[in-house]
Scaffold this active site. Structure first.
Site, PDB file in Angstrom:
ATOM      1  N   LYS A 180       1.775  -1.346   9.051  1.00 33.98           N
ATOM      2  CA  LYS A 180       3.080  -0.809   8.628  1.00 33.98           C
ATOM      3  C   LYS A 180       4.111  -1.114   9.703  1.00 33.98           C
ATOM      4  O   LYS A 180       3.828  -1.008  10.908  1.00 33.98           O
ATOM      5  CB  LYS A 180       2.964   0.694   8.419  1.00 33.98           C
ATOM      6  CG  LYS A 180       4.303   1.422   8.241  1.00 33.98           C
ATOM      7  CD  LYS A 180       4.827   2.028   9.543  1.00 33.98           C
ATOM      8  CE  LYS A 180       6.218   2.605   9.418  1.00 33.98           C
ATOM      9  NZ  LYS A 180       6.769   3.053  10.723  1.00 33.98           N
ATOM     10  N   SER A 181       5.313  -1.467   9.302  1.00 31.83           N
ATOM     11  CA  SER A 181       6.440  -1.493  10.230  1.00 31.83           C
ATOM     12  C   SER A 181       7.727  -1.292   9.448  1.00 31.83           C
ATOM     13  O   SER A 181       7.853  -1.772   8.320  1.00 31.83           O
ATOM     14  CB  SER A 181       6.495  -2.828  11.004  1.00 31.83           C
ATOM     15  OG  SER A 181       7.655  -2.827  11.811  1.00 31.83           O
ATOM     16  N   LYS A 186      -2.542   5.932  -4.517  1.00 31.45           N
ATOM     17  CA  LYS A 186      -3.690   6.814  -4.245  1.00 31.45           C
ATOM     18  C   LYS A 186      -3.486   8.190  -4.859  1.00 31.45           C
ATOM     19  O   LYS A 186      -2.368   8.709  -4.855  1.00 31.45           O
ATOM     20  CB  LYS A 186      -3.883   6.975  -2.726  1.00 31.45           C
ATOM     21  CG  LYS A 186      -3.882   5.652  -1.978  1.00 31.45           C
ATOM     22  CD  LYS A 186      -4.215   5.809  -0.504  1.00 31.45           C
ATOM     23  CE  LYS A 186      -3.877   4.535   0.256  1.00 31.45           C
ATOM     24  NZ  LYS A 186      -2.488   4.446   0.698  1.00 31.45           N
ATOM     25  N   HIS A 230      -7.563   9.457  -2.390  1.00 31.93           N
ATOM     26  CA  HIS A 230      -6.986   9.333  -1.040  1.00 31.93           C
ATOM     27  C   HIS A 230      -7.938   9.799   0.063  1.00 31.93           C
ATOM     28  O   HIS A 230      -8.002   9.204   1.128  1.00 31.93           O
ATOM     29  CB  HIS A 230      -5.667  10.100  -0.970  1.00 31.93           C
ATOM     30  CG  HIS A 230      -4.725   9.597   0.063  1.00 31.93           C
ATOM     31  ND1 HIS A 230      -3.367   9.601  -0.088  1.00 31.93           N
ATOM     32  CD2 HIS A 230      -4.934   9.066   1.297  1.00 31.93           C
ATOM     33  CE1 HIS A 230      -2.796   9.108   1.002  1.00 31.93           C
ATOM     34  NE2 HIS A 230      -3.721   8.770   1.848  1.00 31.93           N
ATOM     35  N   ILE A 238      -3.738  -3.516   6.680  1.00 33.02           N
ATOM     36  CA  ILE A 238      -2.451  -3.150   6.067  1.00 33.02           C
ATOM     37  C   ILE A 238      -1.485  -2.565   7.110  1.00 33.02           C
ATOM     38  O   ILE A 238      -1.133  -1.385   7.063  1.00 33.02           O
ATOM     39  CB  ILE A 238      -2.659  -2.151   4.901  1.00 33.02           C
ATOM     40  CG1 ILE A 238      -3.603  -0.991   5.295  1.00 33.02           C
ATOM     41  CG2 ILE A 238      -3.207  -2.863   3.671  1.00 33.02           C
ATOM     42  CD1 ILE A 238      -3.676   0.127   4.236  1.00 33.02           C
ATOM     43  N   ASP A 270       0.843  -1.197   0.000  1.00 30.85           N
ATOM     44  CA  ASP A 270       0.000   0.000   0.000  1.00 30.85           C
ATOM     45  C   ASP A 270       0.880   1.249   0.000  1.00 30.85           C
ATOM     46  O   ASP A 270       1.605   1.508   0.964  1.00 30.85           O
ATOM     47  CB  ASP A 270      -0.896   0.006   1.251  1.00 30.85           C
ATOM     48  CG  ASP A 270      -1.850   1.188   1.242  1.00 30.85           C
ATOM     49  OD1 ASP A 270      -2.881   1.085   0.551  1.00 30.85           O
ATOM     50  OD2 ASP A 270      -1.565   2.202   1.890  1.00 30.85           O
ATOM     51  N   LEU A 295      -2.898  -0.800  14.316  1.00 28.01           N
ATOM     52  CA  LEU A 295      -2.145  -0.897  15.572  1.00 28.01           C
ATOM     53  C   LEU A 295      -2.151   0.429  16.310  1.00 28.01           C
ATOM     54  O   LEU A 295      -2.324   0.479  17.529  1.00 28.01           O
ATOM     55  CB  LEU A 295      -0.707  -1.368  15.279  1.00 28.01           C
ATOM     56  CG  LEU A 295      -0.668  -2.711  14.542  1.00 28.01           C
ATOM     57  CD1 LEU A 295       0.692  -2.970  13.908  1.00 28.01           C
ATOM     58  CD2 LEU A 295      -1.038  -3.849  15.498  1.00 28.01           C
ATOM     59  N   TYR A 340       2.904   9.666  -0.225  1.00 24.20           N
ATOM     60  CA  TYR A 340       3.921   9.070   0.652  1.00 24.20           C
ATOM     61  C   TYR A 340       5.343   9.332   0.150  1.00 24.20           C
ATOM     62  O   TYR A 340       6.302   9.141   0.894  1.00 24.20           O
ATOM     63  CB  TYR A 340       3.716   7.555   0.816  1.00 24.20           C
ATOM     64  CG  TYR A 340       2.385   7.146   1.433  1.00 24.20           C
ATOM     65  CD1 TYR A 340       1.525   8.086   1.996  1.00 24.20           C
ATOM     66  CD2 TYR A 340       1.992   5.815   1.449  1.00 24.20           C
ATOM     67  CE1 TYR A 340       0.311   7.714   2.549  1.00 24.20           C
ATOM     68  CE2 TYR A 340       0.780   5.428   2.002  1.00 24.20           C
ATOM     69  CZ  TYR A 340      -0.056   6.385   2.552  1.00 24.20           C
ATOM     70  OH  TYR A 340      -1.258   5.996   3.089  1.00 24.20           O
TER      71      TYR A 340
HETATM   72  P1  NAP Z   1      -0.226   1.063  11.936  1.00 20.17           P
HETATM   73  O1  NAP Z   1       0.171   0.099  10.880  1.00 20.17           O
HETATM   74  O2  NAP Z   1      -1.426   0.806  12.742  1.00 20.17           O
HETATM   75  O3  NAP Z   1       0.956   1.254  12.995  1.00 20.17           O
HETATM   76  C1  NAP Z   1       2.280   1.498  12.636  1.00 20.17           C
HETATM   77  C2  NAP Z   1       3.052   1.741  13.936  1.00 20.17           C
HETATM   78  O4  NAP Z   1       2.962   0.588  14.775  1.00 20.17           O
HETATM   79  C3  NAP Z   1       4.509   1.993  13.698  1.00 20.17           C
HETATM   80  O5  NAP Z   1       4.923   2.934  14.674  1.00 20.17           O
HETATM   81  C4  NAP Z   1       5.158   0.643  13.959  1.00 20.17           C
HETATM   82  O6  NAP Z   1       6.456   0.793  14.463  1.00 20.17           O
HETATM   83  C5  NAP Z   1       4.245   0.050  15.017  1.00 20.17           C
HETATM   84  N1  NAP Z   1       4.142  -1.422  14.931  1.00 20.17           N
HETATM   85  C6  NAP Z   1       4.150  -2.174  13.798  1.00 20.17           C
HETATM   86  N2  NAP Z   1       3.983  -3.466  14.106  1.00 20.17           N
HETATM   87  C7  NAP Z   1       3.843  -3.544  15.444  1.00 20.17           C
HETATM   88  C8  NAP Z   1       3.629  -4.620  16.347  1.00 20.17           C
HETATM   89  N3  NAP Z   1       3.509  -5.882  15.900  1.00 20.17           N
HETATM   90  N4  NAP Z   1       3.522  -4.341  17.659  1.00 20.17           N
HETATM   91  C9  NAP Z   1       3.627  -3.065  18.118  1.00 20.17           C
HETATM   92  N5  NAP Z   1       3.830  -2.001  17.312  1.00 20.17           N
HETATM   93  C10 NAP Z   1       3.934  -2.243  15.989  1.00 20.17           C
HETATM   94  O7  NAP Z   1      -0.371   2.557  11.374  1.00 20.17           O
HETATM   95  P2  NAP Z   1      -0.325   3.291   9.974  1.00 20.17           P
HETATM   96  O8  NAP Z   1       1.037   3.257   9.381  1.00 20.17           O
HETATM   97  O9  NAP Z   1      -0.961   4.611  10.206  1.00 20.17           O
HETATM   98  O10 NAP Z   1      -1.371   2.457   9.059  1.00 20.17           O
HETATM   99  C11 NAP Z   1      -0.979   1.388   8.232  1.00 20.17           C
HETATM  100  C12 NAP Z   1      -0.965   1.786   6.778  1.00 20.17           C
HETATM  101  O11 NAP Z   1      -2.248   2.232   6.368  1.00 20.17           O
HETATM  102  C13 NAP Z   1      -0.065   2.991   6.430  1.00 20.17           C
HETATM  103  O12 NAP Z   1       1.306   2.658   6.424  1.00 20.17           O
HETATM  104  C14 NAP Z   1      -0.628   3.375   5.106  1.00 20.17           C
HETATM  105  O13 NAP Z   1      -0.158   2.492   4.092  1.00 20.17           O
HETATM  106  C15 NAP Z   1      -2.119   3.203   5.343  1.00 20.17           C
HETATM  107  N6  NAP Z   1      -2.784   4.456   5.779  1.00 20.17           N
HETATM  108  C16 NAP Z   1      -3.708   5.023   4.945  1.00 20.17           C
HETATM  109  C17 NAP Z   1      -4.315   6.201   5.299  1.00 20.17           C
HETATM  110  C18 NAP Z   1      -5.338   6.813   4.389  1.00 20.17           C
HETATM  111  O14 NAP Z   1      -5.725   7.989   4.604  1.00 20.17           O
HETATM  112  N7  NAP Z   1      -5.793   6.099   3.378  1.00 20.17           N
HETATM  113  C19 NAP Z   1      -4.015   6.847   6.524  1.00 20.17           C
HETATM  114  C20 NAP Z   1      -3.093   6.231   7.360  1.00 20.17           C
HETATM  115  C21 NAP Z   1      -2.495   5.040   6.994  1.00 20.17           C
HETATM  116  P3  NAP Z   1       7.798   0.399  13.634  1.00 20.17           P
HETATM  117  O15 NAP Z   1       7.629   0.867  12.213  1.00 20.17           O
HETATM  118  O16 NAP Z   1       8.853   1.142  14.391  1.00 20.17           O
HETATM  119  O17 NAP Z   1       7.948  -1.097  13.739  1.00 20.17           O
END
Ligand code: NAP
Length: 262
Positions: free
Chosen positions: A231-232, A79, A110, A229, A49, A192, A54
Site C-alpha cells: 500500500k502507498s 472481504k 477477513h 499487495i 485489494d 513493508l 476499509y
Molecule cells: P505495507 O504495504 O507493508 O506498508 C504500507 C506503509 O509503507 C505505508 O506507511 C506507506 O507509506 C509505506 N510505504 C509504501 N511504499 C514504501 C516504500 N517503497 N518504501 C518505504 N515505505 C513505503 O502495509 P499494509 O498497508 O498494512 O499492507 C498492505 C495491504 O495489505 C493493505 O493496504 C491491505 O490492503 C492489506 N492488509 C490486509 C490485512 C488483512 O487482515 N487481511 C491486514 C493488513 C493489511 P505511504 O502510504 O505514506 O507511502
C-alpha cells in the site's frame, strides 16, 4: 516499466488469473483512496485489494470506472468482516453496489469468525455466492493451517487464497509448504511494515540492483511465489512498488533475506 499485460500471475481454481503484485488500500479513504487507485491503475497495477471494513469500496469502484481500464482487466478483492457472519448475501450485495460491479474476482473472510461452526457456515455461504457468479474465487484471510483444514474436511473445497501477514522477517518455509500442499495461494500483506528497511543486508542487495530496500522486499515475495499487495498513498512509491520486473534475486540473496527474522 512492465506493461499491464506482461505482469506475473498465478492461477486460481476456475481459470482465474491473479496478478502477483496488487495494490493495498487499507487506511486510504475518500479522495486519497480515489487518487491512489487512479495512480496505481495508470502505473499498471491490475489487482486492487479492498475490504468492507476499509470504507473505501466506493472510491475504488469510481477510480476503476474513471480510469477507462475495462473492468474485466482488473482483479478486485474485497472481504467479509466476520461480524457480518449470517449476513453474507447482504454484505456482498453492498460491496458490489459500492464497487459498481456485478462480481468481484476474490471474496475473502477477513479473519476467522469466533467459532469453527461460524467459520464453516460463512465458508458455505461464500461457496454459494461463488457458484451464483458474484465472486469468481473465494478464500480466507488470517487463517491458520488447522483452520484451513477444517473448511476442506467439511466441504471438500479449499480456499483459493489465504491472505496473511508476511515478509522476510516472518519467513516460514513450513507454512509456505503447507499452503502449497493444500493448493492454497499464499498472499502476503503488510510486506513493508513488517520489515526493517534499514537492514544492511537489504541495503547491500538494493545497491547491487540499483533499486530501493522496499523493492528488494517485494521482489523477495515474487521470487518465493508469494502474491504481495503493498500500500502507498504516495505517487512516487506507488510507482516504485510496481517497478519490480527488471531484476530477480539469486538463491544466495534469497537465503540471506530468509534469515532476516532469525
Ligand atoms: P505495507 O504495504 O507493508 O506498508 C504500507 C506503509 O509503507 C505505508 O506507511 C506507506 O507509506 C509505506 N510505504 C509504501 N511504499 C514504501 C516504500 N517503497 N518504501 C518505504 N515505505 C513505503 O502495509 P499494509 O498497508 O498494512 O499492507 C498492505 C495491504 O495489505 C493493505 O493496504 C491491505 O490492503 C492489506 N492488509 C490486509 C490485512 C488483512 O487482515 N487481511 C491486514 C493488513 C493489511 P505511504 O502510504 O505514506 O507511502
Amino acid at each position: 516499466m512492465t506493461s499491464a499485460i506482461d505482469q506475473p500471475r498465478v492461477s486460481l481454481p476456475g481459470d482465474v488469473r491473479m496478478p502477483m503484485v496488487g495494490f493495498g488500500t487499507w487506511q486510504l479513504r475518500g479522495s486519497r483512496a480515489y487518487d491512489a487507485v487512479r495512480e496505481a491503475l495508470d502505473v499498471g497495477y491490475r489487482h486492487l485489494d479492498t475490504a468492507t471494513m476499509y470504507g473505501n469500496e466506493a472510491e475504488v469502484g469510481r477510480a476503476i470506472r474513471d480510469s477507462g481500464v475495462p473492468r474485466e482487466d482488473v482483479f478486485v478483492t474485497t472481504k467479509l468482516p466476520p461480524e457480518r457472519a449470517g449476513q453474507e448475501r447482504r454484505t456482498i450485495a453492498e460491496s458490489l453496489a459500492a464497487l459498481e460491479t456485478d462480481y468481484v474476482d476474490l471474496w475473502l473472510i477477513h479473519w476467522p469468525p469466533p467459532s469453527e461452526r461460524a467459520s464453516l457456515a460463512s465458508w458455505r455461504e461464500l461457496l454459494a455466492v461463488r457458484d451464483e457468479g458474484a465472486a469468481r474465487a473465494v478464500g480466507v484471510s488470517n487463517y491458520g493451517t488447522g483452520q484451513l483444514d477444517a473448511l476442506v474436511e467439511a466441504t471438500g473445497e479449499a480456499p483459493a487464497v489465504n491472505q496473511i501477514r508476511w515478509g522476510p522477517a516472518l519467513h516460514d518455509p513450513g507454512r509456505l509448504d503447507e499452503h502449497r500442499e493444500r493448493g492454497v495461494v499464499l498472499e502476503g500483506y503488510s510486506p513493508l511494515k513488517t520489515t526493517d528497511l534499514t537492514d544492511p543486508v537489504l541495503g547491500e542487495i538494493a545497491r547491487k540492483y540499483r533499486v530501493t530496500p522496499g523493492q528488494v522486499v517485494l521482489r523477495w515475495h515474487l521470487d518465493h511465489g508469494v502474491v504481495v499487495i503493498p500500500k502507498s498513498g504516495t505517487p512516487s512509491r506507488i510507482r516504485e512498488n510496481f517497478d519490480l520486473f527488471g531484476f530477480t534475486l539469486t538463491e544466495d540473496e534469497l537465503s540471506q533475506l530468509d534469515a532476516m527474522g532469525r
